[in-house]
Write an enzyme that holds these catalytic residues in place. Structure first.
Site, PDB file in Angstrom:
ATOM      1  N   CYS A  66       0.886  -1.175   0.000  1.00 10.97           N
ATOM      2  CA  CYS A  66       0.000   0.000   0.000  1.00 10.97           C
ATOM      3  C   CYS A  66       0.920   1.220   0.000  1.00 10.97           C
ATOM      4  O   CYS A  66       2.101   1.087  -0.321  1.00 10.97           O
ATOM      5  CB  CYS A  66      -0.999  -0.038   1.160  1.00 10.97           C
ATOM      6  SG  CYS A  66      -0.317   0.129   2.814  1.00 10.97           S
ATOM      7  N   HIS A  99      14.052 -14.769  12.014  1.00  7.93           N
ATOM      8  CA  HIS A  99      13.820 -14.706  13.467  1.00  7.93           C
ATOM      9  C   HIS A  99      12.347 -14.619  13.850  1.00  7.93           C
ATOM     10  O   HIS A  99      11.994 -14.859  14.991  1.00  7.93           O
ATOM     11  CB  HIS A  99      14.552 -13.495  14.072  1.00  7.93           C
ATOM     12  CG  HIS A  99      16.033 -13.690  14.142  1.00  7.93           C
ATOM     13  ND1 HIS A  99      16.861 -12.912  14.911  1.00  7.93           N
ATOM     14  CD2 HIS A  99      16.851 -14.587  13.509  1.00  7.93           C
ATOM     15  CE1 HIS A  99      18.117 -13.324  14.775  1.00  7.93           C
ATOM     16  NE2 HIS A  99      18.131 -14.322  13.906  1.00  7.93           N
TER      17      HIS A  99
HETATM   18  C1  RB5 Z   1      -3.930   5.298   0.483  1.00  8.99           C
HETATM   19  O1  RB5 Z   1      -3.938   6.625   0.135  1.00  8.99           O
HETATM   20  C2  RB5 Z   1      -3.022   5.069   1.684  1.00  8.99           C
HETATM   21  O2  RB5 Z   1      -3.580   5.611   2.820  1.00  8.99           O
HETATM   22  C3  RB5 Z   1      -2.778   3.600   1.873  1.00  8.99           C
HETATM   23  O3  RB5 Z   1      -2.221   3.080   0.711  1.00  8.99           O
HETATM   24  C4  RB5 Z   1      -1.826   3.188   2.978  1.00  8.99           C
HETATM   25  O4  RB5 Z   1      -0.644   3.954   2.940  1.00  8.99           O
HETATM   26  C5  RB5 Z   1      -2.349   3.050   4.313  1.00  8.99           C
HETATM   27  O5  RB5 Z   1      -1.646   2.564   5.231  1.00  8.99           O
END
Ligand code: RB5
Length: 117
Positions: A66, A99
């Protein structure tokens, strides 16, 4: 070895790079989405999908991406049996397996360049 991949829109491009890299190593991937970086989606959906596939042994390990790697790792770690580590350096990545017996890795597209990832 089979790897489950997942991401939200913030990690989509990094997921593609990981998928490409694993392909060059002959490692099979199952991609659980999302499939573009233009539509905003909820990262827990994809963290959970990959995590459930790991627990069900549909795949051996999972890699999720993400923006930071944090949100999608938190979602994955809610699934019993998952040990998903967010890492931003190679030493921590190696240690998370050696680990901590991590079975999922989480990477942040807005944190890491594709070379380091
Ligand atoms: C998306 O904008 C962002 O908030 C998501 O990808 C992530 O970084 C959340 O932890």
């Amino acid at each position: 070895m089979k790897i489950g991949l997942g991401c939200d829109h913030g990690g989509y491009n990094l997921k593609l790079e990981i998928k490409k890299y694993l392909g060059t190593k002959g490692i099979e991937c199952v991609d659980f989405g999302t499939n573009n970086d233009t539509e905003s989606v909820d990262y827990p959906i994809y963290g959970q999908k990959v995590a459930e596939a790991v627990v069900a042994k549909e795949v051996d390990y999972g890699i999720v991406c993400c923006g930071t790697g944090i949100g999608i790792s938190l979602a994955a770690n809610k699934v019993p049996g998952i040990r998903c580590a967010v890492v931003s350096d190679t030493f921590s990545a190696k240690m998370s397996k050696a680990h901590n017996n991590a079975n999922m890795l989480s990477l942040g597209e807005r944190v890491l360049g594709k070379g380091l990832a």
